[in-house]
Design a protein around this motif. Sequence first.
Motif, short mmCIF file in Angstrom:
data_model
loop_
_atom_site.label_atom_id
_atom_site.label_comp_id
_atom_site.label_asym_id
_atom_site.label_seq_id
_atom_site.Cartn_x
_atom_site.Cartn_y
_atom_site.Cartn_z
N VAL A 50 0.85 -1.18 0.00
CA VAL A 50 0.00 0.00 0.00
C VAL A 50 0.89 1.24 0.00
CG1 VAL A 50 -1.90 -1.14 1.21
CG2 VAL A 50 -0.14 0.05 2.52
N GLU A 51 0.27 2.39 -0.25
CA GLU A 51 1.02 3.65 -0.23
C GLU A 51 0.67 4.42 1.04
OE1 GLU A 51 1.62 7.75 -2.88
OE2 GLU A 51 0.29 6.15 -3.58
N VAL A 52 1.70 4.78 1.80
CA VAL A 52 1.51 5.57 3.01
C VAL A 52 2.01 6.99 2.72
CG1 VAL A 52 2.07 5.82 5.45
CG2 VAL A 52 1.85 3.53 4.44
N GLU A 53 1.10 7.96 2.70
CA GLU A 53 1.45 9.34 2.38
C GLU A 53 2.36 9.93 3.45
OE1 GLU A 53 -1.95 11.70 1.57
OE2 GLU A 53 -2.76 10.33 0.05
N GLY A 54 3.38 10.63 3.02
CA GLY A 54 4.33 11.22 3.96
C GLY A 54 5.44 10.30 4.36
N GLY A 55 5.37 9.03 3.95
CA GLY A 55 6.41 8.08 4.28
C GLY A 55 7.44 7.99 3.18
N PRO A 56 8.26 6.94 3.21
CA PRO A 56 9.26 6.75 2.15
C PRO A 56 8.57 6.65 0.79
CG PRO A 56 9.69 5.29 4.01
CD PRO A 56 8.35 5.90 4.26
N PRO A 57 9.23 7.09 -0.26
CA PRO A 57 8.61 7.10 -1.61
C PRO A 57 8.58 5.70 -2.22
CG PRO A 57 10.86 7.90 -1.75
CD PRO A 57 10.59 7.70 -0.28
N LYS A 58 8.04 4.75 -1.50
CA LYS A 58 7.91 3.39 -2.02
C LYS A 58 6.73 2.73 -1.30
CE LYS A 58 11.15 1.42 1.34
NZ LYS A 58 12.36 0.60 1.55
N PRO A 59 6.12 1.73 -1.88
CA PRO A 59 4.99 1.06 -1.22
C PRO A 59 5.46 0.28 0.01
CG PRO A 59 5.57 -0.07 -3.26
CD PRO A 59 6.38 1.18 -3.23
N ALA A 60 4.54 0.13 0.99
CA ALA A 60 4.85 -0.56 2.24
C ALA A 60 4.01 -1.83 2.36
CB ALA A 60 4.57 0.36 3.43
N ALA A 61 4.58 -2.83 3.01
CA ALA A 61 3.86 -4.09 3.25
C ALA A 61 2.84 -3.87 4.37
CB ALA A 61 4.84 -5.20 3.62
N SER A 62 1.56 -3.88 4.03
CA SER A 62 0.52 -3.53 5.00
C SER A 62 0.35 -4.57 6.11
CB SER A 62 -0.81 -3.32 4.29
OG SER A 62 -1.23 -4.51 3.65
N CYS A 63 0.76 -5.82 5.85
CA CYS A 63 0.59 -6.86 6.87
C CYS A 63 1.56 -6.69 8.02
CB CYS A 63 0.75 -8.25 6.25
SG CYS A 63 2.43 -8.61 5.70
N ALA A 64 2.69 -6.02 7.77
CA ALA A 64 3.74 -5.91 8.78
C ALA A 64 3.89 -4.50 9.35
CB ALA A 64 5.08 -6.35 8.19
N MET A 65 3.17 -3.53 8.80
CA MET A 65 3.30 -2.15 9.28
C MET A 65 2.15 -1.83 10.21
SD MET A 65 3.70 1.44 7.20
CE MET A 65 5.46 1.19 6.93
N ALA A 66 2.49 -1.45 11.45
CA ALA A 66 1.46 -1.10 12.42
C ALA A 66 0.87 0.26 12.11
CB ALA A 66 2.06 -1.11 13.83
#
Length: 688
Positions: A50-66
Amino acid sequence: MPKLTINGLEVEVEAGTSILQAAEQLGIEIPRFCYHDKLTVPANCRMCLVEVEGGPPKPAASCAMACGDGMVVQTESEMVKKARKGVMEMLLINHPLDCPICDQGGECDLQDQAVAYGFDRSRFEENKRAMPDKELGPLVKTIMTRCINCTRCVRFAEEIAGTPVLGQFHRGEDAEIGTFIEQLVETELSGNLIDICPVGALTSKPYAFGARSWELKKTESIDVHDAVGSNIRVDSRGREVMRVLPRLHEDVNEEWISDRTRFSYDGLNKARLDRPYIRNEDSGKLEEASWDEALAFIAEKTKGVKGENIAALAGDLCDLESMVALKDLMEGLGSPNMDCRIDGGRFDASVRRGYIFGSGIAGIEEADAILLVGTNPRMEATMVNARIRKAWLEKRIPIALIGEAADLTYPYEHVGAGPDDLVKLAKDYAKKVKAEKPMIIAGAGVFAREDGEAIHAALYEAAEQLGCVKEGWNGFNVLHNAASRVGALDIGFVPQSGGKGFHDIIAGTKDGSVEVLYLLGADEFDAKEAIGWQSFVVYQGHHGDHGAQRADVILPGSAYTEKDGTYVNTEGRAQLGKKAVAPPGQAREDWKIIRAISERLGHVLPYDTLIQLRERIKTDWPHIADIDVLRASHWESFGVKGKFLSEPFRSPVTHYYLTNAICRASETMAACTESFVTEESKVLEAAE
């Protein structure tokens, strides 16, 4: 509690909740392969980006990110869609085009997500990688070239089953799942590997090439192979059961079932009774007969026999309705001689709280200390054992065992072998472990001995001393291994005033005091050896097993997949089993057979339909009418104080894969016995 926004929707979640879980609360679907609700999070398939706005400019693994307070998440942005397509393309690099011949076809996560989130064409022209298949035993078929290395099977075997035989080894393109040394997956939960595999790498070996999912009729029902009452789905085609799958019930079996539940269904079509039989008095052989002839013969043999000389025994797989009908018939005939404890159990059946699993199976997770008494839950109730392992894994609670030592998939302290050790331990165990919610789990085997009632009383005293029952906590549990047992005890299918129990009934067939014996699915003892030949024996059941071998009249009944019935599990939870297929030949539903006999004997039962019979049950036992509800039972003293035998406790289950008539008729269960039990015995003999 953090608040975040997902696709423009705001949600507040508990601390530690992952983005994927938060999205599910909003009804937003995020694809995944490696993530599973009941397993640890490896975050290695990367499909849930998924894309987290304001975070690193790359998609994040939603299952492991709190989730974090103020997060803004996008699950359908162009970055996310492009990333998912890339991940899917990588997953399919080596995956073979096996869909037309794959048993997973039609219910495959990889198929569904490739269509929903992947490219519509492939850009790869290189040769695909091939992997050798692994031999995991007679239940699980492997096609490892299809494997996408999600490691669900590895985590399940280690975390849920407690048998870490699978692992992932090598790196990069050479990475593969397998056993580090060639060995079978020896766990009673191995069939669940098939369910959690998101592709067709692990499939059912007995079901291979049998049918497609869309051509099967799906019926929700209840398992009868133990007293847990696992919720299942029976898939059938015509009148043949093709497979059995688990249904979700968090308080009973979660989303797992045992291998015996899943794979013994082939026994439903083997060694079946499909017509009545009468034993020829001259030749001593069983001969085919019509229903009218069989019922007339029973009426003739029973005519003039006093009620005190008639007895009935109910087996482990009986539904509640048939046992109520048989009890009503016995009372109509004036017989007080009946029993459901055909394992020879002796205990006080007058106090319900003394013979049920009082905490509920889900309550195991609340316990902070567990004492197992004379039970091997891994063999007697696999799903209960899995729940105990879950509690140990989460909280590392102390577990002690009095009885036979066994491999229970979690560490425990072996503190004794027999009833004397129970009395000694109860005095100081609570202080030793300093438990706020201690729990006793006593197996049915502790009562199958002459001092059973004395042990029952000792268990009450131990529960009192350990503080197992107090305000807000019920920690005294009896673990039965027969699906019919608690229901039969609830309706009083035990010796009535002045009546004979199991041991006296068997003795009565030899001394002449029991002239007529009715066996309702009673296959759990060697009837041919135990029952005397002076008695007239009627056997009603679905397999030509132990009970049928001694019968003078055989009445073909229905198996659990062939009738609507109520089953009360070891917790005291009533659940409904549904009819999936028609019974074979002239076989009939069990309560209807008993109703027909009552007409011939002149004591007509006052119900003609299943609805009327269930209304009769609701009137006398309203707690059973509350389907899927656990009712609290009053805690009071039970058992009879007395002397103990010096014998140690023994588990009643000696052959896990051959515990009942259905299993003994199953070729798959016979193969399991040969592969797992026999091979293990050979290894032990060689070691000695």
